[in-house]
Write an enzyme that holds these catalytic residues in place. Structure first.
Site, PDB file in Angstrom:
ATOM      1  N   ARG A  73     -38.028  36.353   7.104  1.00 43.36           N
ATOM      2  CA  ARG A  73     -36.583  36.147   7.205  1.00 43.36           C
ATOM      3  C   ARG A  73     -35.865  36.479   5.900  1.00 43.36           C
ATOM      4  O   ARG A  73     -34.764  37.046   5.940  1.00 43.36           O
ATOM      5  CB  ARG A  73     -36.250  34.733   7.661  1.00 43.36           C
ATOM      6  CG  ARG A  73     -36.874  33.640   6.818  1.00 43.36           C
ATOM      7  CD  ARG A  73     -36.479  32.249   7.267  1.00 43.36           C
ATOM      8  NE  ARG A  73     -36.699  31.989   8.680  1.00 43.36           N
ATOM      9  CZ  ARG A  73     -37.879  31.762   9.233  1.00 43.36           C
ATOM     10  NH1 ARG A  73     -38.960  31.793   8.473  1.00 43.36           N
ATOM     11  NH2 ARG A  73     -37.991  31.516  10.510  1.00 43.36           N
ATOM     12  N   THR A  74     -36.437  36.153   4.748  1.00 42.29           N
ATOM     13  CA  THR A  74     -35.725  36.432   3.493  1.00 42.29           C
ATOM     14  C   THR A  74     -35.631  37.931   3.240  1.00 42.29           C
ATOM     15  O   THR A  74     -34.574  38.441   2.862  1.00 42.29           O
ATOM     16  CB  THR A  74     -36.419  35.727   2.311  1.00 42.29           C
ATOM     17  OG1 THR A  74     -36.500  34.332   2.580  1.00 42.29           O
ATOM     18  CG2 THR A  74     -35.645  35.939   1.028  1.00 42.29           C
ATOM     19  N   LYS A 101     -53.564  48.108  -7.818  1.00 45.33           N
ATOM     20  CA  LYS A 101     -54.516  48.839  -8.654  1.00 45.33           C
ATOM     21  C   LYS A 101     -54.603  48.238 -10.052  1.00 45.33           C
ATOM     22  O   LYS A 101     -55.222  48.815 -10.937  1.00 45.33           O
ATOM     23  CB  LYS A 101     -54.103  50.312  -8.745  1.00 45.33           C
ATOM     24  CG  LYS A 101     -54.043  51.023  -7.396  1.00 45.33           C
ATOM     25  CD  LYS A 101     -53.534  52.450  -7.560  1.00 45.33           C
ATOM     26  CE  LYS A 101     -53.409  53.142  -6.211  1.00 45.33           C
ATOM     27  NZ  LYS A 101     -52.824  54.504  -6.327  1.00 45.33           N
ATOM     28  N   ARG A 123     -39.313  38.745  -5.056  1.00 48.86           N
ATOM     29  CA  ARG A 123     -40.010  37.544  -4.575  1.00 48.86           C
ATOM     30  C   ARG A 123     -41.432  37.612  -5.136  1.00 48.86           C
ATOM     31  O   ARG A 123     -42.082  38.664  -5.045  1.00 48.86           O
ATOM     32  CB  ARG A 123     -40.043  37.520  -3.047  1.00 48.86           C
ATOM     33  CG  ARG A 123     -40.630  36.235  -2.431  1.00 48.86           C
ATOM     34  CD  ARG A 123     -40.646  36.394  -0.925  1.00 48.86           C
ATOM     35  NE  ARG A 123     -41.092  35.232  -0.197  1.00 48.86           N
ATOM     36  CZ  ARG A 123     -40.281  34.305   0.318  1.00 48.86           C
ATOM     37  NH1 ARG A 123     -38.982  34.410   0.147  1.00 48.86           N
ATOM     38  NH2 ARG A 123     -40.765  33.295   1.011  1.00 48.86           N
ATOM     39  N   HIS A 151     -35.501  29.000  -5.441  1.00 51.30           N
ATOM     40  CA  HIS A 151     -35.111  29.914  -4.361  1.00 51.30           C
ATOM     41  C   HIS A 151     -33.590  29.768  -4.227  1.00 51.30           C
ATOM     42  O   HIS A 151     -33.096  29.129  -3.286  1.00 51.30           O
ATOM     43  CB  HIS A 151     -35.827  29.535  -3.074  1.00 51.30           C
ATOM     44  CG  HIS A 151     -35.814  30.595  -2.012  1.00 51.30           C
ATOM     45  ND1 HIS A 151     -34.939  31.658  -2.028  1.00 51.30           N
ATOM     46  CD2 HIS A 151     -36.571  30.764  -0.900  1.00 51.30           C
ATOM     47  CE1 HIS A 151     -35.157  32.421  -0.974  1.00 51.30           C
ATOM     48  NE2 HIS A 151     -36.153  31.905  -0.273  1.00 51.30           N
TER      49      HIS A 151
END
Length: 328
Positions: A73-74, A101, A123, A151
């Protein structure tokens, strides 16, 4: 606000620029700055509910969504927000990136910076990672959740939802319940709601309450029934079992019995108490489906809707300097 001409003038009654280049946390924002962002988001709620959802004010700008941690959703909310504002939106697929990597976070930040992004949404599973990237790039950075830290846009959309449903935030009693220990949502909401004058309680088993939580201006409860008694808003948190290494709770079944929100338990809150959850929900663990799906009491889907509006407002405000627009 539905008049495009009116929307094109952001100056309004806030002639001074937003005094932050990035939005990494609620911490450090003044109450009037929080209120200003909520006011900005209001106009986008109306736009998103109309037939014409597009606005081209970010045309020509590049928005990179760099999500180092899974999200549905974010990520989708930021993508929709950017596209509705006319930006070129690029979602960075970390699973296929050089991060896998062994590339360092700073090298990744320098790579994003070299691509001349105009705004970056990050995020990350580590607290502080977003600020580290923000310190290395030249454009505004928005925090879409970092570790247990913050958040901020979730807190803003929660505040907007409460304000629209209740008409105010100041003076309300908000109970934030569940896995407070691992929750960046709880931390940002505590900072946001206390700044706006709400009385905030945190309700959790002793193992899921951070030490010295009282220092954040909240009242802790370990008894769920006592903690939500008379509350105007009951905000449930997801039980984050993926962040637990040990016996924080006896079992999901026992957790639901002692700390799950059921209709019977909700009856202890105010008669018109609002039920909230940032999602994704563990139905039958922290919240019963009959409560989550009660349209009269639950604002969970409205939180998702407000998320797009809040992110449009934040993207707009943070890029005004790059677009040569003064003020808010």
């Amino acid at each position: 606000m539905s008049d495009p001409a009116a929307r094109a003038n952001p100056l309004g009654d806030r002639p001074h620029p937003f005094p932050h280049r990035d939005l990494v946390s609620i911490y450090g924002l003044q109450p009037w700055e929080i209120t200003g962002l909520l006011d900005e988001a209001e106009q986008w709620v109306e736009v998103n509910r109309g037939r014409t959802k597009h606005d081209e004010r970010l045309r020509g700008l590049t928005l990179i969504n760099a999500f180092f941690e899974n999200s549905t959703r974010t990520l989708l909310s930021f993508e929709i927000a950017g596209k509705r504002l006319g930006a070129d939106v690029v979602n960075m697929a970390v699973a296929q990136s050089s991060v896998k990597k062994g590339e360092t976070l700073i090298d990744t930040a320098m790579t994003l910076n070299a691509m001349r992004a105009d705004v970056i949404v990050i995020r990350h599973e580590s607290s502080g990672a977003v600020q580290l990237i923000a310190d290395k790039v030249d454009c505004p950075v928005l925090n879409a959740g970092d570790g247990r830290h913050e958040h901020p846009t979730q807190a803003l959309l929660d505040a907007l939802t409460i304000r629209r449903r209740k008409g105010r935030i100041e003076g309300l009693t908000v109970a934030i319940c569940g896995d407070v220990l691992h929750s960046r949502v709880a931390r940002s909401n505590i900072l946001c709601l206390t700044a706006l004058g709400a009385e905030v309680r945190v309700v959790a088993p002793p193992t899921l309450l951070p030490p010295a939580i009282e220092a954040m201006g909240v009242t802790p409860f370990t008894d769920f029934d006592e903690g939500i008694a008379g509350a105007d808003v009951v905000m449930m948190l997801r039980l984050q079992r993926e962040r637990m290494a040990g016996g924080f709770v006896p079992s999901p079944r026992e957790y639901h019995m002692l700390h799950g929100l059921t209709p019977e338990r909700l009856a202890r809150a105010a008669p018109d108490a609002l039920v909230m959850h940032p999602g994704p929900m563990n139905r039958g663990i922290e919240i019963a489906s009959s409560v989550a799906d009660d349209l009269q009491r639950s604002a969970i889907t409205e939180q998702v809707e407000m998320g797009v509006a809040v992110r449009m407002a934040c993207l707009d405000v943070l890029t005004r300097g790059r677009r040569g627009i003064e003020g808010w």
